[in-house]
Design a protein around this motif. Structure first.
Motif, PDB file in Angstrom:
ATOM      1  N   ALA A  68     -23.796-106.153  26.350  1.00  0.00           N
ATOM      2  CA  ALA A  68     -22.706-106.451  25.430  1.00  0.00           C
ATOM      3  C   ALA A  68     -22.328-105.236  24.580  1.00  0.00           C
ATOM      4  N   TYR A  69     -23.331-104.513  24.079  1.00  0.00           N
ATOM      5  CA  TYR A  69     -23.083-103.393  23.178  1.00  0.00           C
ATOM      6  C   TYR A  69     -23.837-102.115  23.538  1.00  0.00           C
ATOM      7  N   TRP A  70     -25.106-102.232  23.963  1.00  0.00           N
ATOM      8  CA  TRP A  70     -26.003-101.080  24.032  1.00  0.00           C
ATOM      9  C   TRP A  70     -26.629-100.886  25.404  1.00  0.00           C
ATOM     10  N   LEU A  71     -26.817 -99.628  25.744  1.00  0.00           N
ATOM     11  CA  LEU A  71     -27.609 -99.231  26.900  1.00  0.00           C
ATOM     12  C   LEU A  71     -28.494 -98.088  26.452  1.00  0.00           C
ATOM     13  N   PHE A  72     -29.786 -98.234  26.663  1.00  0.00           N
ATOM     14  CA  PHE A  72     -30.724 -97.165  26.360  1.00  0.00           C
ATOM     15  C   PHE A  72     -31.314 -96.689  27.684  1.00  0.00           C
ATOM     16  N   VAL A  78     -34.393 -86.546  38.764  1.00  0.00           N
ATOM     17  CA  VAL A  78     -33.991 -86.126  40.098  1.00  0.00           C
ATOM     18  C   VAL A  78     -35.090 -85.193  40.592  1.00  0.00           C
ATOM     19  N   ILE A  79     -35.461 -85.325  41.866  1.00  0.00           N
ATOM     20  CA  ILE A  79     -36.521 -84.455  42.378  1.00  0.00           C
ATOM     21  C   ILE A  79     -36.077 -82.991  42.253  1.00  0.00           C
ATOM     22  N   ARG A  80     -37.054 -82.143  42.034  1.00  0.00           N
ATOM     23  CA  ARG A  80     -36.763 -80.722  41.754  1.00  0.00           C
ATOM     24  C   ARG A  80     -35.868 -80.071  42.800  1.00  0.00           C
ATOM     25  N   SER A  81     -36.043 -80.400  44.067  1.00  0.00           N
ATOM     26  CA  SER A  81     -35.256 -79.763  45.132  1.00  0.00           C
ATOM     27  C   SER A  81     -33.793 -80.222  45.154  1.00  0.00           C
ATOM     28  N   CYS A  82     -33.452 -81.237  44.350  1.00  0.00           N
ATOM     29  CA  CYS A  82     -32.084 -81.761  44.358  1.00  0.00           C
ATOM     30  C   CYS A  82     -31.372 -81.641  43.015  1.00  0.00           C
ATOM     31  N   THR A  83     -31.988 -80.982  42.035  1.00  0.00           N
ATOM     32  CA  THR A  83     -31.316 -80.849  40.745  1.00  0.00           C
ATOM     33  C   THR A  83     -30.094 -79.951  40.875  1.00  0.00           C
ATOM     34  N   GLY A  84     -29.136 -80.176  39.986  1.00  0.00           N
ATOM     35  CA  GLY A  84     -27.922 -79.370  39.987  1.00  0.00           C
ATOM     36  C   GLY A  84     -26.880 -79.796  40.998  1.00  0.00           C
ATOM     37  N   LYS A  85     -27.062 -80.938  41.628  1.00  0.00           N
ATOM     38  CA  LYS A  85     -26.123 -81.411  42.653  1.00  0.00           C
ATOM     39  C   LYS A  85     -25.289 -82.617  42.183  1.00  0.00           C
ATOM     40  N   GLY A  86     -25.385 -82.960  40.894  1.00  0.00           N
ATOM     41  CA  GLY A  86     -24.587 -84.059  40.352  1.00  0.00           C
ATOM     42  C   GLY A  86     -25.219 -85.432  40.478  1.00  0.00           C
ATOM     43  N   ILE A  87     -26.429 -85.514  40.980  1.00  0.00           N
ATOM     44  CA  ILE A  87     -27.077 -86.815  41.175  1.00  0.00           C
ATOM     45  C   ILE A  87     -27.394 -87.473  39.836  1.00  0.00           C
ATOM     46  N   GLY A  88     -27.921 -86.706  38.896  1.00  0.00           N
ATOM     47  CA  GLY A  88     -28.221 -87.253  37.571  1.00  0.00           C
ATOM     48  C   GLY A  88     -26.978 -87.786  36.889  1.00  0.00           C
ATOM     49  N   ARG A  89     -25.906 -87.053  36.963  1.00  0.00           N
ATOM     50  CA  ARG A  89     -24.625 -87.481  36.377  1.00  0.00           C
ATOM     51  C   ARG A  89     -24.163 -88.794  37.009  1.00  0.00           C
ATOM     52  N   GLN A  90     -24.218 -88.867  38.333  1.00  0.00           N
ATOM     53  CA  GLN A  90     -23.813 -90.095  39.019  1.00  0.00           C
ATOM     54  C   GLN A  90     -24.679 -91.277  38.587  1.00  0.00           C
ATOM     55  N   LEU A  91     -25.975 -91.053  38.485  1.00  0.00           N
ATOM     56  CA  LEU A  91     -26.882 -92.127  38.071  1.00  0.00           C
ATOM     57  C   LEU A  91     -26.552 -92.622  36.661  1.00  0.00           C
ATOM     58  N   ILE A  92     -26.337 -91.691  35.749  1.00  0.00           N
ATOM     59  CA  ILE A  92     -26.019 -92.054  34.359  1.00  0.00           C
ATOM     60  C   ILE A  92     -24.766 -92.917  34.287  1.00  0.00           C
ATOM     61  N   PHE A  93     -23.709 -92.479  34.945  1.00  0.00           N
ATOM     62  CA  PHE A  93     -22.455 -93.215  34.831  1.00  0.00           C
ATOM     63  C   PHE A  93     -22.460 -94.520  35.618  1.00  0.00           C
ATOM     64  N   LYS A  94     -23.241 -94.616  36.676  1.00  0.00           N
ATOM     65  CA  LYS A  94     -23.412 -95.902  37.361  1.00  0.00           C
ATOM     66  C   LYS A  94     -24.210 -96.866  36.479  1.00  0.00           C
ATOM     67  N   ALA A  95     -25.182 -96.349  35.736  1.00  0.00           N
ATOM     68  CA  ALA A  95     -25.944 -97.186  34.807  1.00  0.00           C
ATOM     69  C   ALA A  95     -25.025 -97.712  33.704  1.00  0.00           C
ATOM     70  N   LEU A  96     -24.190 -96.845  33.165  1.00  0.00           N
ATOM     71  CA  LEU A  96     -23.245 -97.262  32.126  1.00  0.00           C
ATOM     72  C   LEU A  96     -22.284 -98.317  32.665  1.00  0.00           C
ATOM     73  N   GLU A  97     -21.809 -98.127  33.866  1.00  0.00           N
ATOM     74  CA  GLU A  97     -20.927 -99.105  34.513  1.00  0.00           C
ATOM     75  C   GLU A  97     -21.648-100.440  34.720  1.00  0.00           C
ATOM     76  N   ALA A  98     -22.893-100.387  35.172  1.00  0.00           N
ATOM     77  CA  ALA A  98     -23.670-101.607  35.419  1.00  0.00           C
ATOM     78  C   ALA A  98     -23.914-102.388  34.132  1.00  0.00           C
ATOM     79  N   ALA A  99     -24.030-101.676  33.021  1.00  0.00           N
ATOM     80  CA  ALA A  99     -24.284-102.334  31.729  1.00  0.00           C
ATOM     81  C   ALA A  99     -23.023-102.937  31.125  1.00  0.00           C
ATOM     82  N   GLY A 100     -21.844-102.509  31.584  1.00  0.00           N
ATOM     83  CA  GLY A 100     -20.607-103.076  31.052  1.00  0.00           C
ATOM     84  C   GLY A 100     -19.466-102.096  30.924  1.00  0.00           C
ATOM     85  N   GLY A 101     -19.723-100.802  31.125  1.00  0.00           N
ATOM     86  CA  GLY A 101     -18.658 -99.805  31.110  1.00  0.00           C
ATOM     87  C   GLY A 101     -18.504 -99.103  29.778  1.00  0.00           C
TER      88      GLY A 101
END
Length: 144
Positions: A68-72, A78-101
């Motif tokens: 309703a209001y908060w996402l923590f 991201v595994i070390r060999s895959c950092t810097g490829k945008g995976i963390g960013r995608q995960l964060i914004f999918k989490a925000l979307e899943a919580a309500g946008g």
């Protein structure tokens, strides 16, 4: 690299194995580690897993929310060999979307010093309104 991100529950064993391949393995206290990780993977409100074309876990995001209001964000890695490829960013914004946008939900996290530039890059800013109550023993260690 072909990455898919889905809402998925993983086992404690899978998460511990994942932690060994990331820099997240030092964010937990040693006390009751296995039991607590079991509870974490079972109870996170948001549980997202990024997998590569070989179905290997390359990223994880866990969060707690009231939808309703908060996402923590409790865990983002991201595994070390895959950092810097945008995976963390995608995960964060999918989490925000899943919580309500982003129009409904305020997102918080506790970031270690090394992660602050990542969070600032995706548009988060430091907050001065977080309170903490912590009386538990905390012995630092690294999951290996």
């Amino acid at each position: 690299m072909n990455i898919t991100i889905n809402s998925e529950r993983i086992t404690a064993e899978e998460y511990i194995d994942f932690l060994k391949k990331t820099d997240l393995g030092s964010q937990y206290p040693k006390e009751n580690f296995d039991r607590r990780i079991e509870k974490l993977v079972k109870n996170a409100s948001v549980s997202l897993v990024a997998r590569n074309e070989h179905n290997e876990i390359v990223g994880v995001c866990f969060g707690i929310t009231d939808f309703a209001y908060w996402l923590f964000i409790t865990d983002l890695g991201v595994i070390r060999s895959c950092t810097g490829k945008g995976i963390g960013r995608q995960l964060i914004f999918k989490a925000l979307e899943a919580a309500g946008g982003e129009d409904e939900i305020v997102m918080y996290t506790c970031a270690n010093e090394d992660a602050v530039p990542f969070y600032e890059k995706i548009g988060m800013k430091k907050s001065e309104d977080i309170m903490e109550y912590n009386r538990m023993p905390w012995t630092a260690f690294t999951v290996e």
